[in-house]
Design a protein around this motif. Sequence first.
Motif, short mmCIF file in Angstrom:
data_model
loop_
_atom_site.label_atom_id
_atom_site.label_comp_id
_atom_site.label_asym_id
_atom_site.label_seq_id
_atom_site.Cartn_x
_atom_site.Cartn_y
_atom_site.Cartn_z
N GLU A 1 3.59 -10.61 -2.23
CA GLU A 1 2.41 -11.54 -1.87
C GLU A 1 1.29 -10.83 -2.47
O GLU A 1 1.06 -9.61 -2.30
N ASP A 2 0.55 -11.42 -3.22
CA ASP A 2 -0.78 -10.94 -3.83
C ASP A 2 -1.91 -10.89 -2.60
O ASP A 2 -2.27 -12.00 -2.58
N ASN A 3 -1.98 -9.94 -2.11
CA ASN A 3 -2.67 -10.02 -0.80
C ASN A 3 -4.44 -10.19 -0.99
O ASN A 3 -5.13 -10.79 -0.46
N TYR A 4 -4.75 -9.07 -2.00
CA TYR A 4 -6.33 -9.15 -2.26
C TYR A 4 -6.60 -8.47 -3.41
O TYR A 4 -6.14 -7.52 -3.94
N HIS A 5 -7.75 -8.70 -4.29
CA HIS A 5 -8.25 -8.15 -5.38
C HIS A 5 -9.62 -7.47 -5.07
O HIS A 5 -10.49 -8.47 -4.76
N LEU B 1 -1.22 3.08 -6.50
CA LEU B 1 -0.90 3.74 -5.15
C LEU B 1 0.27 2.95 -4.51
O LEU B 1 0.19 2.05 -4.37
N ILE B 2 1.23 3.80 -4.09
CA ILE B 2 2.28 3.22 -3.08
C ILE B 2 1.83 3.78 -1.74
O ILE B 2 1.54 4.79 -1.27
N ILE B 3 1.95 2.41 -0.90
CA ILE B 3 1.39 2.72 0.46
C ILE B 3 3.00 2.66 1.22
O ILE B 3 3.30 1.52 1.43
N ASP B 4 3.32 3.51 1.73
CA ASP B 4 4.59 3.66 2.42
C ASP B 4 4.45 3.99 3.92
O ASP B 4 5.47 4.27 4.56
N SER B 5 3.11 4.33 4.49
CA SER B 5 3.15 4.60 5.85
C SER B 5 1.82 3.99 6.30
O SER B 5 0.87 3.40 5.75
N GLN B 6 1.89 3.86 7.69
CA GLN B 6 0.75 3.28 8.45
C GLN B 6 -0.49 4.10 8.36
O GLN B 6 -1.67 3.68 8.08
N LYS B 7 -0.28 5.42 8.23
CA LYS B 7 -1.37 6.51 7.94
C LYS B 7 -1.97 6.03 6.51
O LYS B 7 -3.22 6.17 6.55
N LYS B 8 -1.24 6.08 5.80
CA LYS B 8 -1.83 5.80 4.28
C LYS B 8 -2.74 4.48 4.36
O LYS B 8 -3.55 4.39 3.66
N GLU C 1 9.37 -3.52 3.69
CA GLU C 1 8.25 -4.17 2.84
C GLU C 1 7.48 -2.71 2.36
O GLU C 1 7.89 -1.54 2.88
N THR C 2 7.18 -2.79 1.27
CA THR C 2 6.24 -1.71 0.34
C THR C 2 4.99 -2.36 -0.18
O THR C 2 5.02 -3.49 -0.33
N LEU D 1 5.11 -5.99 -1.25
CA LEU D 1 6.50 -6.20 -1.85
C LEU D 1 7.36 -6.52 -0.68
O LEU D 1 7.50 -5.71 0.18
N LEU D 2 7.98 -7.59 -0.79
CA LEU D 2 8.91 -8.01 0.43
C LEU D 2 10.32 -7.44 0.55
O LEU D 2 11.22 -7.98 0.66
#
Length: 124
Positions: free
Chosen positions: A9-13, A24-31, A58-59, A111-112
């Motif tokens: 899903e292309d969330n936002y630009h 940047l990979i966001i793999d935690s709620q903190k990040k 998801e990633t 990414l689903l």
Amino acid sequence: MQKKDISFEDNYHYPFTLTQKEFLIIDSQKKMDEVFNLIHQKNQGNRYAAIPTVMENETYIIIKPHLKNSNDVIIENINLNKNILYIKIKEFENPDFSKRSRISPNILLKLLDRILIKKIIMKH
């Protein structure tokens, strides 16, 4: 291992910088919270965007594609091969951004699938 198409899903630009790196990979709620804290600081207006919840299947990633002759890009497809994420992009003129802007948009993608990414390659 063969290339695997990744649903996304292309969330936002965002027309401002969220990371100094190319991605940047966001793999935690903190990040995710840290990223949205920055978005809320830089975003003009009085409405805050809802902070997505990072689920285990998801990633999230932020990418900064290099622009050539436009002010934004469309994500055409994404696939994975040996932990390298290939993102096919197509440039276009986004009417929400300044026509003269050549600042690479920071694009939040969902990414689903939960995947291990070592490298991202963007292709025009």
